[in-house]
Scaffold this active site. Structure first.
Site, PDB file in Angstrom:
ATOM      1  N   GLU A 134       0.871  -1.300   0.031  1.00 52.06           N
ATOM      2  CA  GLU A 134       0.034  -0.145   0.054  1.00 52.06           C
ATOM      3  C   GLU A 134       1.111   1.411   0.074  1.00 52.06           C
ATOM      4  O   GLU A 134       0.392   2.352  -0.156  1.00 52.06           O
ATOM      5  CB  GLU A 134      -1.062  -0.043   1.251  1.00 52.06           C
ATOM      6  CG  GLU A 134      -0.354   0.306   2.630  1.00 52.06           C
ATOM      7  CD  GLU A 134       0.586  -0.694   3.137  1.00 52.06           C
ATOM      8  OE1 GLU A 134       0.855  -1.922   2.386  1.00 52.06           O
ATOM      9  OE2 GLU A 134       1.053  -0.274   4.466  1.00 52.06           O
ATOM     10  N   ASP A 147       7.789  22.240   3.493  1.00 55.03           N
ATOM     11  CA  ASP A 147       7.528  22.853   4.693  1.00 55.03           C
ATOM     12  C   ASP A 147       6.280  23.626   4.406  1.00 55.03           C
ATOM     13  O   ASP A 147       5.792  24.544   3.709  1.00 55.03           O
ATOM     14  CB  ASP A 147       8.598  23.919   4.655  1.00 55.03           C
ATOM     15  CG  ASP A 147      10.130  23.357   5.001  1.00 55.03           C
ATOM     16  OD1 ASP A 147      11.068  23.960   4.920  1.00 55.03           O
ATOM     17  OD2 ASP A 147       9.998  22.104   5.191  1.00 55.03           O
ATOM     18  N   ASP A 164      18.326  20.351  13.106  1.00 54.31           N
ATOM     19  CA  ASP A 164      18.555  21.666  12.670  1.00 54.31           C
ATOM     20  C   ASP A 164      19.888  22.287  13.085  1.00 54.31           C
ATOM     21  O   ASP A 164      19.855  23.244  13.967  1.00 54.31           O
ATOM     22  CB  ASP A 164      17.467  22.727  12.913  1.00 54.31           C
ATOM     23  CG  ASP A 164      16.034  21.919  12.427  1.00 54.31           C
ATOM     24  OD1 ASP A 164      15.115  21.997  13.390  1.00 54.31           O
ATOM     25  OD2 ASP A 164      15.789  21.511  11.474  1.00 54.31           O
TER      26      ASP A 164
HETATM   27  O1  1PR Z   1      10.701  21.205  16.410  1.00 55.88           O
HETATM   28  O2  1PR Z   1       9.444  19.183  16.432  1.00 55.88           O
HETATM   29  O3  1PR Z   1       8.296  21.470  16.110  1.00 55.88           O
HETATM   30  O4  1PR Z   1       9.665  20.447  14.241  1.00 55.88           O
HETATM   31  C1  1PR Z   1       9.781  21.779  13.585  1.00 55.88           C
HETATM   32  C2  1PR Z   1      10.109  21.026  12.309  1.00 55.88           C
HETATM   33  O5  1PR Z   1      10.150  22.178  11.399  1.00 55.88           O
HETATM   34  C3  1PR Z   1      11.462  20.590  12.268  1.00 55.88           C
HETATM   35  O6  1PR Z   1      11.743  19.443  11.372  1.00 55.88           O
HETATM   36  C4  1PR Z   1      12.345  21.778  11.427  1.00 55.88           C
HETATM   37  O7  1PR Z   1      13.277  21.242  10.654  1.00 55.88           O
HETATM   38  C5  1PR Z   1      11.316  22.445  10.544  1.00 55.88           C
HETATM   39  N1  1PR Z   1      11.334  23.937  10.579  1.00 55.88           N
HETATM   40  C6  1PR Z   1      10.863  24.958  11.397  1.00 55.88           C
HETATM   41  N2  1PR Z   1      11.204  26.001  10.831  1.00 55.88           N
HETATM   42  C7  1PR Z   1      11.531  25.713   9.510  1.00 55.88           C
HETATM   43  C8  1PR Z   1      12.020  27.073   8.642  1.00 55.88           C
HETATM   44  O8  1PR Z   1      12.228  26.775   7.747  1.00 55.88           O
HETATM   45  N3  1PR Z   1      11.619  28.149   9.303  1.00 55.88           N
HETATM   46  N4  1PR Z   1      11.859  23.874   8.396  1.00 55.88           N
HETATM   47  C9  1PR Z   1      11.803  24.434   9.554  1.00 55.88           C
HETATM   48  C10 1PR Z   1      13.289  23.583   8.133  1.00 55.88           C
HETATM   49  C11 1PR Z   1      13.965  21.952   6.658  1.00 55.88           C
HETATM   50  C12 1PR Z   1      13.811  21.295   5.482  1.00 55.88           C
HETATM   51  C13 1PR Z   1      14.296  21.919   4.349  1.00 55.88           C
HETATM   52  C14 1PR Z   1      15.489  21.143   3.806  1.00 55.88           C
HETATM   53  C15 1PR Z   1      15.507  21.124   2.416  1.00 55.88           C
HETATM   54  N5  1PR Z   1      13.430  23.092   6.990  1.00 55.88           N
HETATM   55  O9  1PR Z   1      12.159  21.090   5.584  1.00 55.88           O
HETATM   56  O10 1PR Z   1      13.320  22.252   3.396  1.00 55.88           O
HETATM   57  O11 1PR Z   1      16.603  21.930   4.708  1.00 55.88           O
HETATM   58  O12 1PR Z   1      16.196  22.257   2.012  1.00 55.88           O
HETATM   59  P1  1PR Z   1      16.278  22.522   0.397  1.00 55.88           P
HETATM   60  O13 1PR Z   1      15.358  23.346   0.012  1.00 55.88           O
HETATM   61  O14 1PR Z   1      17.757  22.915   0.345  1.00 55.88           O
HETATM   62  O15 1PR Z   1      16.246  21.406  -0.272  1.00 55.88           O
HETATM   63  P2  1PR Z   1       9.472  20.642  15.795  1.00 55.88           P
END
Ligand code: 1PR
Length: 453
Positions: A119, A163, A325
């Site tokens: 699935e 995201d 992160d």
């Molecule tokens: O802390 O358990 O509530 O989880 C929050 C989640 O949200 C975590 O996984 C954290 O990485 C993510 N997060 C929080 N803020 C952001 C932000 O961008 N402001 N995203 C965020 C982080 C990580 C990937 C990213 C990759 C690929 N982004 O989603 O897209 O780094 O990037 P690329 O475009 O270079 O390929 P919690």
């Protein structure tokens, strides 16, 4: 029909719990994969080849194809011994993981069982389900035209990441950070608005059609103002799981939570809501960092109460991803910090040749006195099944993955690692798979840029 643990239950017993016998319908005992040279759990796309070594035609069992790949996620398997189950009347399809050949599927009479998840195995998996429902146990199958013999081994995964957050108008949109900053720059009319790249369900469906091995949603703003049961991400998962047949991971806000009516909701119940809405894995970010700090403060004692421990205990460690992160902190000499440093090819702003990777919480907004090496060792001990390894420095850069970071983490643990952040070109995936032993690689900005959703 039995799927995953449904196949395992047919055997006599398993090393996973020798106090609990299986149904004993199939002779044998399941054993844990050897993790001395490969990651365990075995997560990803592997074979279920119904043909024997050297055969190029024969009976295909319930639509299984020698060259198709199917999604597996398990730590225990039935090792395959040539002819043993066949002599008991079973038709067996096999797969190979490292140097271990194991049972991928088996059938006899009205019984059919797969170690993989049909699935969640895309078109190939749906073909198997349809063949079973139609009662098509056998069909003659002849390998045509493809060179060489089928490669019965694990292929590494490419994951599309979305995201997700509400924009300034309150709509739930797919956004994308540039070093975690999701607001538009430059044009006045953009005025620092949240980047809006499209609707989550539409985009996830498009990535599935384009061949994504998994889809990950990261909810980057917890919906503090709405009751947990109305969290918009639950509806997104329900709708996505109706048309996307590969594994879905959801991250963001998986922690002990106080609901809007003041009720304390344990992380396990938050996770259960997501699993019941269609998620296969939950991803824990900030809470994992706090739990790791408490783990070391207690002298590396497990509390058994953390989100990681309670969710992996209830659903298996393969259902728990920990999302890191980290950001680079540069130092001139290793002696300048108690943390584990790497000698980097990318010197710091003042020419520093060493750096350590600092863990952060709250989406990168708060640095902690913990490095990635400490974090991944702690969460593996707590029962995490996989690491989502982001990089704040590379996020959105399209400069390629941080290979030094990935090698640093892969050298510390046995569970699979998903490399993330920095993908800007398909060559970056070839580079990360060629230069590191990462088990999967994730892209966000790059895949969004190519998606005309
Ligand atoms: O802390 O358990 O509530 O989880 C929050 C989640 O949200 C975590 O996984 C954290 O990485 C993510 N997060 C929080 N803020 C952001 C932000 O961008 N402001 N995203 C965020 C982080 C990580 C990937 C990213 C990759 C690929 N982004 O989603 O897209 O780094 O990037 P690329 O475009 O270079 O390929 P919690």
């Amino acid at each position: 029909m039995g799927i995953c643990v449904g196949l395992q239950a047919l055997f006599e017993d398993s090393d996973e719990n020798l106090n609990v016998s299986g149904l004993g319908i199939v002779p044998g005992r399941l054993q844990r994969f050897d993790d001395s040279t490969k990651s365990v759990p075995h997560i990803g796309w592997n074979s279920a080849n119904p043909l024997k070594e050297g055969e190029t035609s024969g009976k295909s069992v319930y639509g299984l194809r020698p060259r198709s790949k199917y999604y597996y996620v398990h730590s225990y398997a039935m090792h395959y011994r040539e002819g043993e189950l066949e002599r008991a009347g079973w038709h067996v399809a096999t797969a190979q993981y490292g140097n271990e050949k194991f049972v991928g599927a088996l059938a006899k009479g009205k019984i059919f069982a797969t170690q993989f998840h049909p699935e969640k195995s895309g078109v190939a998996g749906l073909r198997v389900l349809k063949a079973f429902l139609d009662g098509r146990l056998f069909e003659d199958w002849k390998e045509t035209g493809l060179p060489g013999k089928p490669r019965e081994e694990l292929t590494r995964r490419i994951i599309a990441c979305l995201d997700v957050r509400t924009n300034d108008e309150g709509d739930l949109v797919v956004t994308k950070g540039d070093q975690y900053d999701v607001r538009e720059k430059g044009s006045v009319e953009a005025g620092g608005k949240v980047r809006n790249l499209g609707k989550p369900v539409d985009m996830a469906g498009r990535y599935y059609e384009q061949g994504a091995d998994e889809v990950t949603f990261l909810n980057i703003t917890s919906f503090r103002k709405c009751p947990l049961k109305d969290t918009p991400m639950l509806e997104i998962l329900r709708r996505t799981s109706e048309t996307v047949f590969v594994p879905l991971t959801i991250g963001g806000g998986i922690r002990d939570t106080v609901d809007t009516d003041g009720t304390m909701v344990p992380a396990l119940d938050v996770a259960r809501m997501y699993f019941n809405s269609g998620a296969d894995k939950v991803s824990i970010g900030s809470d994992a960092v706090i739990s790791a700090e408490e783990y070391y403060a207690s002298g590396t004692k497990l509390s058994r109460k953390t989100a990681i421990e309670t969710i992996s205990q209830a659903y298996g460690n393969q259902a728990v991803v920990v999302s890191l992160d980290p950001r680079r902190v540069f130092v001139s000499r290793p002696a300048d910090t108690p943390h584990r440093t790497v000698k980097t090819k990318y010197p710091g702003p003042n020419g520093e040749e060493y750096c350590w990777y600092q863990c952060t919480v709250k989406g990168g907004r708060e640095g902690r006195d913990l490095d990635v090496h400490q974090l991944v060792i702690a969460v593996e001990a707590m029962g995490a099944g996989e690491i989502l390894l982001n990089s704040i420095d590379r996020d959105g850069s399209k400069a390629g993955f941080d290979l030094e970071l990935i090698n640093e983490v892969k050298s510390a643990i046995k569970i699979p690692v998903i490399a993330s952040s920095g993908a800007g070109h398909p060559a970056h995936f070839a580079e990360v798979f060629g230069s590191t032993s990462t088990d999967a690689a994730l892209g966000a900005g790059m895949v969004h840029a190519q998606c005309s959703c």
